[in-house]
Scaffold this active site. Structure first.
Site, PDB file in Angstrom:
ATOM      1  N   GLY A   1       0.833  -1.188   0.000  1.00  0.00           N
ATOM      2  CA  GLY A   1       0.000   0.000   0.000  1.00  0.00           C
ATOM      3  C   GLY A   1       0.870   1.241   0.000  1.00  0.00           C
TER       4      GLY A   1
ATOM      5  N   CYS B   1     -10.957   2.475   8.348  1.00  0.00           N
ATOM      6  CA  CYS B   1     -10.308   2.388   7.040  1.00  0.00           C
ATOM      7  C   CYS B   1      -9.360   1.191   6.998  1.00  0.00           C
ATOM      8  CB  CYS B   1      -9.558   3.688   6.748  1.00  0.00           C
ATOM      9  SG  CYS B   1      -8.812   3.735   5.097  1.00  0.00           S
TER      10      CYS B   1
ATOM     11  N   CYS C   1      -8.503  12.489   6.750  1.00  0.00           N
ATOM     12  CA  CYS C   1      -8.328  12.876   5.348  1.00  0.00           C
ATOM     13  C   CYS C   1      -9.545  13.582   4.755  1.00  0.00           C
ATOM     14  CB  CYS C   1      -7.948  11.662   4.504  1.00  0.00           C
ATOM     15  SG  CYS C   1      -9.193  10.361   4.426  1.00  0.00           S
TER      16      CYS C   1
END
Length: 353
Positions: free
Chosen positions: A8, A99, A195
């Site tokens: 990632g 998340c 975010c």
């Protein structure tokens, strides 16, 4: 034959340095960036088009493949929608944990296995190593950036396939590693905010996202007497003192948020402490005793470890009894259980007791 790893890559220094380390360890590495927001939301801090471009540039520099997965739909459903729903219930969620659970180690993890990758890696500061039985377990990083708290939802199967190359490194070491590799992101600043709420204005985001205005209501004391008016429950969290706008002979703290009544309960100094809490949606990484046992627990990401007794309960629940009262035990936040450096698991705080 080299093992294939899907890494990632956020476009930041941690994942870039992780790519360097994985290549040094002999893995065949593919960088993967999750697009978390639609194009109209490209001013956000994470999962943006700029992040995609930064990650792609890093992969070109390192000579590895780069893939982009569109996770905006599941991010919206599992993270942003839950964030709004929890605040409407008077709770304080941690969207980064959601998340990790449903997007990074849910959607992306399953995609990696389905496409022939042997392992998944991220730039988290945490350690996976065999325990005394030889099974892979999660441990705290000795780094000041330890992020084991946000990884409690990892399953036993995932622990056998996940890599955290940064491990015990300090951030300064990570930046130095990226600089030595000639990567321009070595000086890229960290993203500290949520975010999708880059300005930190949760109430403003919730108004825009839900289309609903703030609904004022009563501040009340523990006996139910009205003390004044609040601006809307979205503005408050357990243990809060500042920003209440209430004059009193002594400081007042948010003790409870009663969403169904649209009331915020305030109490005197001391009310912000609790002797224990009920934890739900519990995930344990190993076998659990069928009786109470001692643990250390972290109740917020930046909170110190606190000693407690943990009692497993049916239905993936547990009860924590703290050895000394703990401040601001907040419904919606995570309680993560440790023994030494080993992470035993964690769950969601349902209510203080």
């Amino acid at each position: 034959m080299k093992e294939r790893v899907l890494l990632g890559m956020s476009g930041g220094v941690d994942s870039a340095a992780s790519a360097v380390l994985l290549l040094q360890m002999g893995y065949e590495v593919t960088g993967m960036t999750l697009r978390l927001h639609r194009l109209e939301d490209s001013d956000r801090h994470c999962g943006t088009e700029q992040d995609v471009e930064d990650a792609a540039r890093i992969c070109r520099q390192l000579g590895i493949e780069h893939r982009v997965l569109d996770a905006a739909g599941i991010f919206e459903e599992r993270v942003m929608r839950d964030f709004a729903a929890e605040y409407r219930r008077g709770r304080t969620p941690n969207p980064c944990i959601r998340c990790n659970r449903y997007v990074k180690f849910g959607y992306a993890y399953e995609w990696a296995l389905a496409h022939g990758y042997d392992r998944v890696a991220t730039g988290h500061y945490a350690v996976i190593r065999p325990d005394e039985t030889g099974n892979p377990r999660l441990y705290r990083s000795q780094s000041q950036k330890d992020q084991s708290y946000v990884l409690w939802s990892l399953t036993r199967e995932q622990l056998s396939r996940v890599l955290f190359p940064l491990g015990d490194r300090e951030k300064s070491e990570t930046r130095a590693l990226a600089k030595q590799a000639g990567l321009s992101v070595s000086t890229k600043p960290d993203s500290e905010d949520i975010c999708f709420v880059p300005d930190g204005d949760y109430a403003g985001f919730l108004r825009r996202y839900t289309g609903q205005p703030d609904i004022s209501g009563d501040f009340v004391d523990e006996a139910g007497r009205v003390l004044g008016r609040h601006r809307g429950i979205w503005h408050y969290t357990i243990g809060q003192r500042k920003g209440l706008g209430i004059s009193a002979e002594h400081p007042l703290y948010v003790k409870e948020i009663r969403a169904g009544e649209n009331r915020v309960v305030l109490g005197p100094p001391g009310c912000q402490y609790s002797g224990g809490c009920l934890v739900t949606d519990v995930n344990f990484h190993g076998e659990v005793p069928d009786r109470p046992f001692p643990v250390e627990v972290k109740l917020r990401y930046r909170a110190p470890l606190a000693r407690a007794e943990l009692t497993p309960l049916p239905g993936r629940q547990a009860r924590l009894a703290f050895l000394s009262p703990q401040r601001s035990v907040t419904p919606g936040q995570s309680a993560v259980f440790y023994q030494g450096d080993k992470v035993l698991g964690g769950g969601l705080i349902e209510r203080p007791e």
